[in-house]
Design a protein around this motif. Structure first.
Motif, PDB file in Angstrom:
ATOM      1  N   UNK A   1      18.036  -7.666 -25.832  1.00 19.08           N
ATOM      2  CA  UNK A   1      18.230  -6.254 -25.517  1.00 19.08           C
ATOM      3  C   UNK A   1      18.999  -5.631 -26.665  1.00 19.08           C
ATOM      4  N   UNK A   2      18.942  -4.308 -26.781  1.00 19.67           N
ATOM      5  CA  UNK A   2      19.791  -3.645 -27.776  1.00 19.67           C
ATOM      6  C   UNK A   2      21.264  -3.770 -27.400  1.00 19.67           C
ATOM      7  N   UNK A   3      21.553  -3.939 -26.117  1.00 19.28           N
ATOM      8  CA  UNK A   3      22.931  -4.054 -25.636  1.00 19.28           C
ATOM      9  C   UNK A   3      23.358  -5.519 -25.685  1.00 19.28           C
ATOM     10  N   UNK A   4      24.436  -5.854 -26.400  1.00 16.35           N
ATOM     11  CA  UNK A   4      24.879  -7.252 -26.483  1.00 16.35           C
ATOM     12  C   UNK A   4      25.212  -7.846 -25.119  1.00 16.35           C
ATOM     13  N   UNK A   5      25.112  -9.149 -25.045  1.00 17.73           N
ATOM     14  CA  UNK A   5      25.308  -9.845 -23.769  1.00 17.73           C
ATOM     15  C   UNK A   5      26.722  -9.703 -23.229  1.00 17.73           C
ATOM     16  N   UNK A   6      27.692  -9.398 -24.083  1.00 19.70           N
ATOM     17  CA  UNK A   6      29.090  -9.301 -23.655  1.00 19.70           C
ATOM     18  C   UNK A   6      29.492  -7.891 -23.228  1.00 19.70           C
ATOM     19  N   UNK A   7      28.544  -6.962 -23.229  1.00 16.48           N
ATOM     20  CA  UNK A   7      28.835  -5.570 -22.883  1.00 16.48           C
ATOM     21  C   UNK A   7      28.369  -5.280 -21.456  1.00 16.48           C
ATOM     22  N   UNK A   8      29.210  -4.592 -20.673  1.00 16.02           N
ATOM     23  CA  UNK A   8      28.849  -4.196 -19.317  1.00 16.02           C
ATOM     24  C   UNK A   8      27.568  -3.370 -19.343  1.00 16.02           C
ATOM     25  N   UNK A   9      26.601  -3.759 -18.517  1.00 16.13           N
ATOM     26  CA  UNK A   9      25.329  -3.044 -18.465  1.00 16.13           C
ATOM     27  C   UNK A   9      24.208  -3.747 -19.195  1.00 16.13           C
TER      28      UNK A   9
ATOM     29  N   UNK B   1      11.878  -0.611 -30.883  1.00 14.01           N
ATOM     30  CA  UNK B   1      12.712  -1.536 -31.646  1.00 14.01           C
ATOM     31  C   UNK B   1      12.601  -2.917 -30.997  1.00 14.01           C
ATOM     32  N   UNK B   2      12.856  -3.954 -31.791  1.00 11.32           N
ATOM     33  CA  UNK B   2      12.905  -5.310 -31.261  1.00 11.32           C
ATOM     34  C   UNK B   2      14.269  -5.909 -31.590  1.00 11.32           C
ATOM     35  N   UNK B   3      15.127  -6.150 -30.593  1.00 16.08           N
ATOM     36  CA  UNK B   3      16.409  -6.816 -30.864  1.00 16.08           C
ATOM     37  C   UNK B   3      16.172  -8.257 -31.283  1.00 16.08           C
TER      38      UNK B   3
ATOM     39  N   UNK C   1      21.323  -7.260 -34.876  1.00 20.54           N
ATOM     40  CA  UNK C   1      20.244  -7.024 -35.844  1.00 20.54           C
ATOM     41  C   UNK C   1      18.965  -6.788 -35.064  1.00 20.54           C
ATOM     42  N   UNK C   2      18.095  -5.957 -35.642  1.00 27.05           N
ATOM     43  CA  UNK C   2      16.875  -5.585 -34.934  1.00 27.05           C
ATOM     44  C   UNK C   2      15.805  -5.144 -35.921  1.00 27.05           C
ATOM     45  N   UNK C   3      14.569  -5.115 -35.460  1.00 28.80           N
ATOM     46  CA  UNK C   3      13.465  -4.508 -36.193  1.00 28.80           C
ATOM     47  C   UNK C   3      13.236  -3.111 -35.641  1.00 28.80           C
ATOM     48  N   UNK C   4      13.074  -2.137 -36.530  1.00 32.61           N
ATOM     49  CA  UNK C   4      12.746  -0.781 -36.130  1.00 32.61           C
ATOM     50  C   UNK C   4      11.315  -0.454 -36.531  1.00 32.61           C
TER      51      UNK C   4
ATOM     52  N   UNK D   1      24.933   1.523 -27.881  1.00 35.51           N
ATOM     53  CA  UNK D   1      23.837   0.670 -28.345  1.00 35.51           C
ATOM     54  C   UNK D   1      22.477   1.226 -27.930  1.00 35.51           C
ATOM     55  N   UNK D   2      22.490   2.352 -27.209  1.00 38.42           N
ATOM     56  CA  UNK D   2      21.244   2.937 -26.722  1.00 38.42           C
ATOM     57  C   UNK D   2      21.034   4.354 -27.241  1.00 38.42           C
ATOM     58  N   UNK D   3      21.970   5.252 -26.961  1.00 39.56           N
ATOM     59  CA  UNK D   3      21.792   6.655 -27.331  1.00 39.56           C
ATOM     60  C   UNK D   3      21.566   6.879 -28.832  1.00 39.56           C
ATOM     61  N   UNK D   4      22.290   6.178 -29.740  1.00 40.04           N
ATOM     62  CA  UNK D   4      22.060   6.434 -31.164  1.00 40.04           C
ATOM     63  C   UNK D   4      20.636   6.131 -31.627  1.00 40.04           C
ATOM     64  N   UNK D   5      19.922   5.257 -30.916  1.00 35.96           N
ATOM     65  CA  UNK D   5      18.564   4.883 -31.297  1.00 35.96           C
ATOM     66  C   UNK D   5      17.500   5.678 -30.546  1.00 35.96           C
ATOM     67  N   UNK D   6      17.839   6.213 -29.371  1.00 38.61           N
ATOM     68  CA  UNK D   6      16.830   6.756 -28.475  1.00 38.61           C
ATOM     69  C   UNK D   6      16.966   8.244 -28.209  1.00 38.61           C
ATOM     70  N   UNK D   7      18.160   8.788 -28.353  1.00 36.27           N
ATOM     71  CA  UNK D   7      18.386  10.197 -28.076  1.00 36.27           C
ATOM     72  C   UNK D   7      17.712  11.044 -29.145  1.00 36.27           C
ATOM     73  N   UNK D   8      17.552  12.327 -28.882  1.00 38.74           N
ATOM     74  CA  UNK D   8      16.991  13.194 -29.916  1.00 38.74           C
ATOM     75  C   UNK D   8      17.975  13.245 -31.083  1.00 38.74           C
TER      76      UNK D   8
END
Length: 450
Positions: A248-256, A410-412, A205-208, A356-363
Motif C-alpha cells: 500500500x502507499x501507507x506504511x504498515x506502521x501507520x494507523x489506517x 502507482x505501485x508501492x 519507494x514506488x512506481x508512478x 501518504x495518500x493526498x499528495x499523490x491523489x488529490x488535485x
C-alpha cells in the motif's frame, strides 16, 4: 507540540477553526519581533507560490488567516481537517520575515532567515551548496534544548566518499543515502569507533505512471505489472534486512494501513497477469521504459530497477528497458509527463496516512499525475480528515487504498528503515532523525569516546 506558539487548538467541534497564541517576546534571529501578521504573511505567501515541489498542497484546506493583536492567529479552514496541526509542523508553515522574503516569488540562493534554534550560513561553489553551517541562535525562545553551539553539514559526491570521510574522522555523522553495503559493514561492527543506529522508518519507494500515456493508459497493463512484481525478491536481492515489502502507499506502521495490493493480487503470478492482459485485448509483449534517478535515492536504485526489469521481462509479457537520469533532469521531465513509468521515493511531511495518500491523489498532486478519482477527491479524503481519532478514519482510508490497488496509478514497492552512523563520541544520535526523516540537529552533542 507548539514551538513558536505557546498554545494551539481547534476552537470548534467541526475541526474547521484552529487558533494559536504566539510565545511572548519571540523574535527573528536578527532581532525583529515575530508577530501574528508575520505568520499570516508566511502562510499566505506559501499558498500563493506555485513551487514545483507542490508543498503548498499541504495548506490546501486553508481558507483565510485572521489575526487578533500581535500574538493571536486564527486559521479558518475550507473543510474539516484534523491533520492540520501536523501540517503546521512542516517547513511549508515556517514563519519568515517579510523584510527578507517577497510575497510573490521564491527567495534566491540558500540563505534562510527565521526564529528557530539556529542561524544558517551557506557556502557554495558554482551555484551548488557545499557546506551549511548551523550556529546556535542566541535569540531563540522555543521549547527545544540545543545541545551544541554549531553543526556543519558537508556535501559529498557519493555515499562511498561520505563513508570514507566518516572512517577517517573528517566528519562525525552520516545518514540518509548510505548504501546497503555500508550499512551491512557498519552493522557488523567492523569499525569500533563508529556506531550504527537503526530506527523504524517511513520512507517508501514506488512506481508512478503517466496514466495518459498510450503504453500504460489501459488499466490492465498497470494491473499486470502489479500482478508480476515480486517485492520479497526485490527487497532480498537489493536491500536485505534494510527494507520490507509494501502493499500500500501507507506504511504498515501507520494507523489506517491496509494491504490492499496483496489483497487484490496475492502472490506474483504470470498466469493471472496474462489473463488480465488477454481480457483487455492487450498485445504482448508490452514494450516499456522504466525511468529512475541515478543520484537522489542512493546507489542501490540502479540495481533495484535491474531486478524489476528482469521480473517483468522473465514473464514474457513485457519488453522492458530501464534508463537512469540525474535528479536535476529527472524531476522536471517527470513533472512534464515525459515518462510513462518512473520510480520515486517519499519521505512523509508528517506521520499520518493522509500524507501518504493526498499528495499523490488529490488535485494539484505533487507528481502532476493526470489520474483523478472523484470518490477519493470529493468524498473519501475530506471524510477522513473529519476524524480527529485517526482510527475512526480507517474506513475511508482503506477504501482509498483499495481504489488505488484497482486503478493502479502507482505501485508501492517497499518501506525502508532509517540509519545513522556516527563516531562513538557523538551523543543524541538515537534522536537525530524523527519519524519523517527530518534531521534534528539540536539533539547532537559531544561526549566521551569509547
Amino acid at each position: 507540540m507548539p514551538e513558536a506558539a505557546e498554545k494551539c487548538g481547534f476552537t470548534d467541534t467541526g475541526n474547521e477553526r484552529y487558533a494559536c497564541t504566539l510565545r511572548d517576546g519571540l523574535t527573528f534571529a536578527g532581532g525583529d519581533p515575530v508577530t501574528a501578521e508575520d505568520v499570516k504573511f508566511s502562510i499566505e505567501r506559501a499558498l500563493s507560490l506555485k513551487a514545483d515541489s507542490g508543498v503548498a498542497g499541504l495548506l490546501s484546506t486553508v481558507d483565510t488567516v485572521e489575526t487578533q493583536g500581535d500574538r493571536e492567529v486564527i486559521f479558518h479552514l475550507k473543510t474539516a481537517d484534523a491533520t492540520f496541526p501536523f501540517k503546521l509542523s512542516t517547513p511549508v508553515a515556517g514563519i519568515v520575515n517579510p523584510d527578507d522574503y517577497e510575497k510573490d516569488k521564491l527567495r534566491e540562493g540558500f540563505e534562510v532567515s527565521g526564529s528557530g534554534p539556529y542561524t544558517l550560513k551557506a557556502e557554495t561553489d558554482g551555484g551548488n551548496l557545499t557546506k551549511a553551517v548551523f550556529t546556535k541562535n542566541p535569540d531563540y525562545k522555543g521549547s527545544l534544548t540545543v545541545n551544541n553551539d554549531k553543526v556543519e553539514m558537508v556535501s559529498y559526491d557519493d555515499a562511498d566518499a561520505m563513508g570514507t570521510a566518516l572512517e577517517k574522522g573528517d566528519i562525525d555523522l552520516m545518514t540518509r543515502t548510505m548504501t546497503p553495503a555500508q550499512i551491512k559493514k557498519l552493522g557488523a561492527g567492523s569499525n569500533g569507533k563508529i556506531d550504527l543506529i537503526e530506527m523504524a522508518g517511513l520512507e517508501i519507494r514506488y512506481l508512478g505512471f503517466n496514466t495518459s500515456a498510450p503504453t500504460v493508459r489501459d488499466k490492465a497493463v498497470r494491473q499486470a505489472m502489479a500482478q508480476l512484481i515480486n517485492r520479497s525478491e526485490l527487497v532480498s536481492k537489493v536491500y536485505g534486512t534494510q527494507a520490507e515489502p509494501l502493499y500500500s502507499l501507507v506504511p504498515a506502521t501507520i494507523t489506517g494501513h491496509s494491504n490492499s495490493f496483496f489483497n487484490k493480487y496475492g502472490d506474483p503470478s504470470v498466469a493471472k497477469a496474462k489473463s488480465l492482459l488477454a481480457a483487455a485485448d492487450v498485445s504482448t509483449p508490452v514494450k516499456l521504459t522504466l525511468h529512475y534517478t541515478t543520484d537522489h535515492y542512493g546507489a542501490a536504485t540502479k540495481q533495484e530497477f535491474e531486478v524489476l526489469q528482469q521480473q517483468l521481462n522473465d514473464s514474457g509479457l513485457f519488453d522492458v528497458d530501464i534508463k537512469g537520469t540525474p535528479w536535476d533532469k529527472f524531476r522536471p521531465a517527470e513533472l512534464k509527463g515525459e515518462y510513462d513509468v518512473y520510480g520515486m521515493g517519499w519521505f512523509p511531511d508528517f506521520p499520518d496516512a493522509d500524507n501518504f495518500l493526498a499528495p499523490f491523489l488529490d488535485k494539484d498532486n505533487f507528481l502532476k499525475s493526470p489520474y483523478t478519482n472523484g470518490e477519493i477527491n470529493n468524498k473519501l479524503i475530506p471524510e477522513s480528515r473529519r476524524e480527529a481519532d485517526r482510527l475512526s478514519a480507517a474506513g475511508s482510508l482503506t477504501r482509498i487504498q483499495d481504489i488505488v490497488a484497482e486503478d493502479v496509478p502507482l505501485i508501492p514497492l517497499w518501506q525502508g528503515k532509517q540509519y545513522v552512523a556516527a563516531r562513538d563520541d557523538v551523543t543524541g544520535t538515537a534522536y537525530a532523525l524523527n519519524s519523517s526523516s527530518t534531521l534534528q540537529l539540536w539533539e547532537l552533542g559531544r561526549g566521551v569516546s569509547g
